[in-house]
Design a protein around this motif. Structure first.
Motif, PDB file in Angstrom:
ATOM      1  N   ASP A 255       0.845  -1.199   0.000  1.00  0.00           N
ATOM      2  CA  ASP A 255       0.000   0.000   0.000  1.00  0.00           C
ATOM      3  C   ASP A 255       0.881   1.250   0.000  1.00  0.00           C
ATOM      4  O   ASP A 255       1.725   1.409   0.899  1.00  0.00           O
ATOM      5  CB  ASP A 255      -0.899   0.029   1.234  1.00  0.00           C
ATOM      6  CG  ASP A 255      -1.967  -1.043   1.199  1.00  0.00           C
ATOM      7  OD1 ASP A 255      -2.179  -1.635   0.110  1.00  0.00           O
ATOM      8  OD2 ASP A 255      -2.598  -1.303   2.245  1.00  0.00           O
ATOM      9  N   PRO A 256       0.712   2.160  -0.958  1.00  0.00           N
ATOM     10  CA  PRO A 256       1.502   3.399  -0.937  1.00  0.00           C
ATOM     11  C   PRO A 256       1.207   4.192   0.340  1.00  0.00           C
ATOM     12  O   PRO A 256       0.052   4.560   0.586  1.00  0.00           O
ATOM     13  CB  PRO A 256       1.010   4.157  -2.176  1.00  0.00           C
ATOM     14  CG  PRO A 256       0.418   3.107  -3.068  1.00  0.00           C
ATOM     15  CD  PRO A 256      -0.162   2.078  -2.141  1.00  0.00           C
ATOM     16  N   ASP A 258       1.049   7.266   3.213  1.00  0.00           N
ATOM     17  CA  ASP A 258       0.775   8.698   3.116  1.00  0.00           C
ATOM     18  C   ASP A 258       2.060   9.517   3.014  1.00  0.00           C
ATOM     19  O   ASP A 258       2.099  10.545   2.331  1.00  0.00           O
ATOM     20  CB  ASP A 258      -0.024   9.164   4.341  1.00  0.00           C
ATOM     21  CG  ASP A 258      -1.453   8.640   4.326  1.00  0.00           C
ATOM     22  OD1 ASP A 258      -1.905   8.210   3.246  1.00  0.00           O
ATOM     23  OD2 ASP A 258      -2.108   8.652   5.384  1.00  0.00           O
ATOM     24  N   LEU A 260       4.575   9.092   1.425  1.00  0.00           N
ATOM     25  CA  LEU A 260       5.067   9.168   0.048  1.00  0.00           C
ATOM     26  C   LEU A 260       4.843  10.570  -0.510  1.00  0.00           C
ATOM     27  O   LEU A 260       5.607  11.054  -1.348  1.00  0.00           O
ATOM     28  CB  LEU A 260       4.352   8.114  -0.808  1.00  0.00           C
ATOM     29  CG  LEU A 260       4.793   7.924  -2.249  1.00  0.00           C
ATOM     30  CD1 LEU A 260       6.239   7.455  -2.321  1.00  0.00           C
ATOM     31  CD2 LEU A 260       3.888   6.924  -2.943  1.00  0.00           C
ATOM     32  N   GLN A 261       3.783  11.240  -0.035  1.00  0.00           N
ATOM     33  CA  GLN A 261       3.442  12.565  -0.549  1.00  0.00           C
ATOM     34  C   GLN A 261       4.323  13.663   0.038  1.00  0.00           C
ATOM     35  O   GLN A 261       4.402  14.765  -0.514  1.00  0.00           O
ATOM     36  CB  GLN A 261       1.969  12.877  -0.242  1.00  0.00           C
ATOM     37  CG  GLN A 261       0.985  11.833  -0.723  1.00  0.00           C
ATOM     38  CD  GLN A 261       1.099  11.572  -2.212  1.00  0.00           C
ATOM     39  OE1 GLN A 261       1.304  12.499  -3.001  1.00  0.00           O
ATOM     40  NE2 GLN A 261       0.978  10.309  -2.627  1.00  0.00           N
ATOM     41  N   SER A 270       2.113  10.855 -10.861  1.00  0.00           N
ATOM     42  CA  SER A 270       1.614  10.502  -9.538  1.00  0.00           C
ATOM     43  C   SER A 270       2.662   9.695  -8.765  1.00  0.00           C
ATOM     44  O   SER A 270       3.243   8.743  -9.289  1.00  0.00           O
ATOM     45  CB  SER A 270       0.332   9.680  -9.680  1.00  0.00           C
ATOM     46  OG  SER A 270       0.032   9.006  -8.487  1.00  0.00           O
ATOM     47  N   ARG A 271       2.906  10.094  -7.520  1.00  0.00           N
ATOM     48  CA  ARG A 271       3.869   9.361  -6.694  1.00  0.00           C
ATOM     49  C   ARG A 271       3.405   7.927  -6.446  1.00  0.00           C
ATOM     50  O   ARG A 271       4.234   7.020  -6.341  1.00  0.00           O
ATOM     51  CB  ARG A 271       4.078  10.090  -5.367  1.00  0.00           C
ATOM     52  CG  ARG A 271       4.789  11.422  -5.545  1.00  0.00           C
ATOM     53  CD  ARG A 271       4.874  12.202  -4.254  1.00  0.00           C
ATOM     54  NE  ARG A 271       5.550  13.468  -4.498  1.00  0.00           N
ATOM     55  CZ  ARG A 271       6.570  13.932  -3.785  1.00  0.00           C
ATOM     56  NH1 ARG A 271       7.025  13.219  -2.774  1.00  0.00           N
ATOM     57  NH2 ARG A 271       7.122  15.089  -4.054  1.00  0.00           N
ATOM     58  N   LYS A 272       2.115   7.736  -6.340  1.00  0.00           N
ATOM     59  CA  LYS A 272       1.604   6.371  -6.170  1.00  0.00           C
ATOM     60  C   LYS A 272       1.888   5.526  -7.401  1.00  0.00           C
ATOM     61  O   LYS A 272       2.169   4.321  -7.290  1.00  0.00           O
ATOM     62  CB  LYS A 272       0.101   6.405  -5.869  1.00  0.00           C
ATOM     63  CG  LYS A 272      -0.241   6.983  -4.503  1.00  0.00           C
ATOM     64  CD  LYS A 272      -1.727   6.891  -4.211  1.00  0.00           C
ATOM     65  CE  LYS A 272      -2.028   7.430  -2.810  1.00  0.00           C
ATOM     66  NZ  LYS A 272      -3.476   7.342  -2.490  1.00  0.00           N
ATOM     67  N   GLU A 273       1.840   6.151  -8.578  1.00  0.00           N
ATOM     68  CA  GLU A 273       2.177   5.422  -9.804  1.00  0.00           C
ATOM     69  C   GLU A 273       3.656   5.055  -9.823  1.00  0.00           C
ATOM     70  O   GLU A 273       4.026   3.960 -10.257  1.00  0.00           O
ATOM     71  CB  GLU A 273       1.807   6.263 -11.033  1.00  0.00           C
ATOM     72  CG  GLU A 273       0.307   6.403 -11.270  1.00  0.00           C
ATOM     73  CD  GLU A 273      -0.375   5.059 -11.424  1.00  0.00           C
ATOM     74  OE1 GLU A 273       0.140   4.204 -12.177  1.00  0.00           O
ATOM     75  OE2 GLU A 273      -1.424   4.838 -10.776  1.00  0.00           O
ATOM     76  N   PHE A 275       5.499   4.543  -7.181  1.00  0.00           N
ATOM     77  CA  PHE A 275       5.616   3.494  -6.168  1.00  0.00           C
ATOM     78  C   PHE A 275       5.251   2.133  -6.754  1.00  0.00           C
ATOM     79  O   PHE A 275       5.998   1.159  -6.618  1.00  0.00           O
ATOM     80  CB  PHE A 275       4.695   3.851  -4.994  1.00  0.00           C
ATOM     81  CG  PHE A 275       4.664   2.858  -3.871  1.00  0.00           C
ATOM     82  CD1 PHE A 275       5.523   2.987  -2.787  1.00  0.00           C
ATOM     83  CD2 PHE A 275       3.758   1.802  -3.865  1.00  0.00           C
ATOM     84  CE1 PHE A 275       5.493   2.085  -1.732  1.00  0.00           C
ATOM     85  CE2 PHE A 275       3.716   0.895  -2.829  1.00  0.00           C
ATOM     86  CZ  PHE A 275       4.590   1.036  -1.759  1.00  0.00           C
ATOM     87  N   ARG A 276       4.116   2.078  -7.439  1.00  0.00           N
ATOM     88  CA  ARG A 276       3.655   0.806  -8.010  1.00  0.00           C
ATOM     89  C   ARG A 276       4.549   0.368  -9.174  1.00  0.00           C
ATOM     90  O   ARG A 276       4.815  -0.829  -9.344  1.00  0.00           O
ATOM     91  CB  ARG A 276       2.205   0.941  -8.467  1.00  0.00           C
ATOM     92  CG  ARG A 276       1.220   1.179  -7.311  1.00  0.00           C
ATOM     93  CD  ARG A 276      -0.213   1.111  -7.786  1.00  0.00           C
ATOM     94  NE  ARG A 276      -1.151   1.324  -6.692  1.00  0.00           N
ATOM     95  CZ  ARG A 276      -1.772   2.479  -6.452  1.00  0.00           C
ATOM     96  NH1 ARG A 276      -1.561   3.531  -7.257  1.00  0.00           N
ATOM     97  NH2 ARG A 276      -2.595   2.603  -5.432  1.00  0.00           N
TER      98      ARG A 276
END
Length: 444
Positions: A255-256, A258, A260-261, A270-273, A275-276
């Motif tokens: 799970d990304p 928080d 990360l932001q 996107s930072r979540k992108e 990460f994945r």
């Protein structure tokens, strides 16, 4: 093999013994009178919310001895980083690493420890002989900095249970200090006391400025740790709630988080992108290593990722069920991604590869470096880094360097000069790719 003096000093206390040519670690001793397993059971019974392996995933063991706490709690799906100085007992950290327990040399002195703030779900100190209330309470304030929102501090020491006047005075001082930094004494039973850190900033908002310690300055970066002096102040919790909203294990690995932001990084999408994408990238690479280089047959245990990024390499090793732990090293020359690594339930440390790493010689089975040399060659001598890798690598250990072809010729030459067996391989991108893989083995 570590020196046998520790057996002579501690054998009577059931810490360690020798059987033929093997060291045996019973898990007892002065730290754990009835054994480490029973000790962990007692903690779980005292505070069921601790929930080893779910809510508590990452722990720090201070002055760890031979790391029996870290070894036995590992069976409960908790990764513990065991730390201790090099002391008169001779190489306790080397014993820990020989056992396959995450450990490194570290000491509470004048600088911050090399771990970010709001990091450990639980910090443990059993008979660690640290006076937490001296020197403006600066050492416990460092523990407070590293302890996650709602995290637990477990203290097993004589002042908790002894009735001698001087020890009772130490207990009263500890009670007073923990109250002033807003820790809740959740349970005191036998020789164990357990405190919990606040869940939010409400208690800090009304802090009396006439009462020490004061709150840290709002512009103090509590994640900045490289050669940073200890601060005699209370580290506040992130106002945005970052670091408190982590998933339980094992979901938190993927799970990304928080935080990360909030970390500084070059991110145009996107930072979540990101990460994945990093996790997908390393899963594909580890899959190829397992198939082509038979990683599951290598009996890896102590692994280091020398430029860890967001921890995708370590996460992929877990996904492929390779029975090892990874020391995720974040170089000081890049962005500080350590908070994200710890929020994923992994461990790591900040380091400058122009300097030696705080571990004993011959303690790692695998050293992994992706893109490290093409970045650090601007700051450090590449042969210096390679020699440090040789010091850390145990005989029979392996090195995987994945980097630009512009540095591979020099690296292969250095590896050969150190009498490693080194071979250059193509990446999955083919013969015309700009990166290659240098695979080396340190022969016995």
């Amino acid at each position: 093999m570590p020196h046998t003096r520790l057996v002579e000093d501690k054998g009577r206390q059931n810490w360690i013994s020798i059987k033929k040519d093997k060291f045996i670690f019973p898990g007892g001793g002065t730290q754990f009178i009835h054994g480490a397993d029973q000790y962990l059971n007692q903690i779980s019974q005292m505070v069921p919310e601790i929930s080893f392996g779910h809510c508590v995933r990452v722990a720090l063991d201070i002055s760890c001895g031979v790391a029996s706490f870290g070894a036995f709690i590992l069976q409960r799906n908790v990764t513990t980083l065991s730390i201790a100085p090099k002391d008169v007992h001779e190489n306790q950290i080397q014993f820990a690493l020989e056992r396959g327990v995450p450990a490194m040399v570290a000491v509470f002195a004048t600088h911050r420890l090399l771990y970010p703030s709001q990091t450990f779900d639980l910090i443990h100190c059993s008979r660690c002989r640290i006076n937490w209330t001296r020197d403006d309470e600066i050492l416990l304030l460092e523990v407070n900095r590293m302890l996650r929102v709602g995290g637990y501090f477990v203290w097993a020491a004589q002042p908790v249970y002894e009735h001698e006047e001087i020890l009772q005075e130490q207990w009263k001082e500890m009670e007073d200090l923990t109250a002033r930094i807003y820790w809740e004494l959740v349970k005191k039973e036998g020789y164990i006391a357990i405190w919990r850190k606040p869940l939010n900033n409400n208690c800090y908002l009304n802090h009396d400025t006439r009462v020490l310690p004061l709150l840290c300055n709002s512009n103090d970066n509590s994640d900045n740790v490289w050669y940073i002096d200890l601060r005699a102040c209370i580290t506040q919790l992130p106002v945005n709630g970052y670091s408190s909203n982590v998933s339980t294990w094992p979901a938190r690995l993927h799970d990304p988080p928080d935080r990360l932001q909030s970390i500084e990084m070059n991110a145009y999408i996107s930072r979540k992108e990101i990460f994945r994408a990093e996790l997908k990238y390393w899963n594909e690479i580890i899959d190829s290593y397992v198939r082509a280089f038979h990683w599951k047959d290598l009996k890896l245990r102590n692994v280091m990722d020398m430029r860890a990024g967001l921890g995708g390499f370590a996460a992929a090793l877990h996904d492929f069920q390779i029975d090892c732990w990874v020391m995720n090293v974040v170089p000081v020359s890049g962005f500080n991604t350590l908070p994200v690594i710890y929020d994923r339930g992994l461990i790591g440390v900040m380091h400058d590869w122009c300097e030696p790493f705080d571990t004993y010689p011959r303690t790692y089975d695998l050293l992994h470096a992706a893109g490290l040399f093409s970045v650090e060659k601007k700051r450090c001598n590449m042969s210096t880094i390679m020699l440090e890798m040789d010091r850390m690598l145990r005989p029979g250990g392996r090195v995987y360097i994945r980097d630009s072809i512009s540095v591979m010729g020099e690296l292969q030459e250095i590896a050969t000069a150190m009498e490693w067996v080194a071979m250059l391989h193509e990446t999955g991108e083919g013969p015309h790719a700009s990166w290659k893989i240098l695979i080396s083995e340190k022969r016995m």
